[in-house]
Design a protein around this motif. Structure first.
Motif, PDB file in Angstrom:
ATOM      1  N   LYS A   9      15.154   3.130   2.490  1.00  0.00           N
ATOM      2  CA  LYS A   9      14.930   3.909   1.260  1.00  0.00           C
ATOM      3  C   LYS A   9      16.229   4.069   0.458  1.00  0.00           C
ATOM      4  N   GLU A  34      11.020   4.037   4.993  1.00  0.00           N
ATOM      5  CA  GLU A  34      12.085   5.054   4.970  1.00  0.00           C
ATOM      6  C   GLU A  34      12.688   5.215   6.365  1.00  0.00           C
ATOM      7  N   TYR A  93     -10.238  -1.429  -0.206  1.00  0.00           N
ATOM      8  CA  TYR A  93      -8.932  -0.811  -0.461  1.00  0.00           C
ATOM      9  C   TYR A  93      -7.980  -1.855  -1.077  1.00  0.00           C
ATOM     10  N   PRO A 121       1.426   5.751   6.172  1.00  0.00           N
ATOM     11  CA  PRO A 121       2.040   5.332   4.907  1.00  0.00           C
ATOM     12  C   PRO A 121       3.183   4.342   5.113  1.00  0.00           C
ATOM     13  N   SER A 131      -4.430   8.122   0.002  1.00  0.00           N
ATOM     14  CA  SER A 131      -3.097   7.883   0.519  1.00  0.00           C
ATOM     15  C   SER A 131      -2.930   8.663   1.811  1.00  0.00           C
ATOM     16  N   ALA A 132      -1.850   8.357   2.509  1.00  0.00           N
ATOM     17  CA  ALA A 132      -1.729   8.829   3.876  1.00  0.00           C
ATOM     18  C   ALA A 132      -1.625  10.346   3.987  1.00  0.00           C
ATOM     19  N   ASP A 133      -1.206  11.009   2.932  1.00  0.00           N
ATOM     20  CA  ASP A 133      -1.120  12.461   3.035  1.00  0.00           C
ATOM     21  C   ASP A 133      -2.404  13.125   2.545  1.00  0.00           C
ATOM     22  N   SER A 189       3.389   0.071  -5.660  1.00  0.00           N
ATOM     23  CA  SER A 189       3.429  -0.164  -4.213  1.00  0.00           C
ATOM     24  C   SER A 189       3.543  -1.662  -3.944  1.00  0.00           C
TER      25      SER A 189
END
Ligand code: EPU
Length: 338
Positions: free
Chosen positions: A284, A279, A140, A273, A254-256, A216
């Motif tokens: 954010k 956030e 990753y 994430p 990705s996390a979703d 990122s």
């Protein structure tokens, strides 16, 4: 700032250069690095261009692409030729030659899925060497080129195997499905996927040509089950997905991107994430002078103009400390700090 600069257009030129000067500062697209000081080394822009088809059969095409080709332009060219496999990696900044270093990934695909080999110049010997996909030790956002091969090779070309028909369409990741739905597309082509990815990326990620950023800034952290359960009690809405440590494919999502869910006890880890954590910590959209945290994706740190690399690095350190104190998670920086 660079004091000395040279642009290299061919493998042969690079070989000659290496014979006389070994301590180079390599510059490709420059999209994944943060400069915090001036550079004394000879800055060497790898500008070796060209795409060649090595062979093809009924189903696949095998290509070798020189490292100075722009990644996104290569993706668009492949879509034009109806070569499938990298459409989910549309609009990723940078050049082909750096794509294996951090194993670029997005929306359920990593470049390691289509790389057959990487060719490089060994700095110590000025000889041409090859790395098979396995020898690249991909993980990753990781590869041998970030670890034991770091600083020892200059990647000169990357070879790919792409599909000519029966393309594998990855559409269930991230926001792709809803984007396709909005567009009324049920059976997407690789072009439809690319268009959807471009639209999603444009809506979330700042264009580095307009606002300085490296995508990122941190990797998405992976934590143990008990740690995750503690967090979930405090924050029931925390996005996550389960990964098995040895399932390198799943860690690319990705996390979703829920992906397969395993229920074997003991070996499950949870990827959360980093953008959500940042956030939640209140960063954010925060702007500090000429730098800050992007307002649409908290994983991205931005330079609005004249911020110094050190300012961004200091902000990253503040974020790391806050995430550690709030969630007991160590955020790992994904960008190369120079
Ligand atoms: N989220 C927030 N707040 C944010 C950002 C994200 O709550 O500010 C939440 C989202 O709501 C969503 C989840 O976090 O539930 C995941 O967000 P997103 O789909 O944007 O993906 P990501 O995990 O933040 C990763 C890659 C991106 C890649 C996307 C899509 C890493 C470090 N980043 O981001 O890669 O484009 O998935 O596959 O793995 C890059 O490497 O430079 C990069 C942009």
């Amino acid at each position: 700032m660079a004091k000395r600069f040279v642009s290299v257009d061919s493998f042969y030129e690079l070989q000659k250069l290496i014979e006389s000067e070994k301590d180079l500062f390599l510059l490709s697209g420059g999209s994944n690095m943060l400069l915090t000081s001036d550079i004394d080394k000879l800055v060497t822009h790898i500008n070796i261009k060209g795409v060649s088809i090595d062979k093809e059969d009924e189903n696949c095409v095998y290509l070798t692409v020189n490292s100075g080709e722009d990644w996104h332009e290569f993706v668009l060219w492949c879509i034009d030729q109806n070569y499938g496999g990298i459409e989910n990696l549309s609009l990723i900044p940078g050049n082909v030659g750096t794509s294996p270093i951090q194993n670029i990934g997005a929306y359920g695909v990593e470049v390691k899925d289509v790389i057959t080999k990487v060719e490089a110049l060994e700095i110590a010997t000025a000889k041409r060497v090859q790395f098979s996909n396995e020898e690249c030790e991909f993980g990753y956002r990781n590869s041998i080129f970030k670890n034991k091969a770091k600083g020892k090779y200059i990647i000169t070309s990357v070879s790919f195997r792409l599909t000519k028909k029966n393309h594998i369409i990855h559409k269930k990741y991230g926001a792709i499905e809803s984007e396709l739905q909005t567009r009324g597309i049920k059976n997407p082509t690789i072009k439809d996927i690319s268009d959807a990815v471009i639209a999603i990326r444009k809506s979330k990620l700042p264009d580095p040509k307009e606002i300085g950023n490296s995508g990122s800034f941190f990797k998405n952290p992976v934590i143990a089950v008990d740690h995750f359960q503690r967090l979930q009690k405090l924050y029931p809405e925390i996005p996550f997905y389960e990964v098995r440590p040895f399932d390198s494919n799943s860690t690319s999502l990705s996390a979703d991107e829920a992906g397969p869910v395993y229920h074997a006890q003991g070996d499950i880890l949870y990827k959360v994430p980093a953008g959500w954590l940042i956030e939640k910590a209140g960063f954010k959209g925060k702007r500090y002078g000429d730098h800050g945290v992007h307002g649409k994706q908290a994983l991205v740190l931005v330079n609005y103009g004249n911020a110094k690399g050190q300012d961004i690095f200091d902000l990253a350190t503040i974020i790391q400390k806050e995430i550690k104190s709030l969630f007991d998670i160590e955020l790992e920086i994904e960008v190369n700090i120079i």
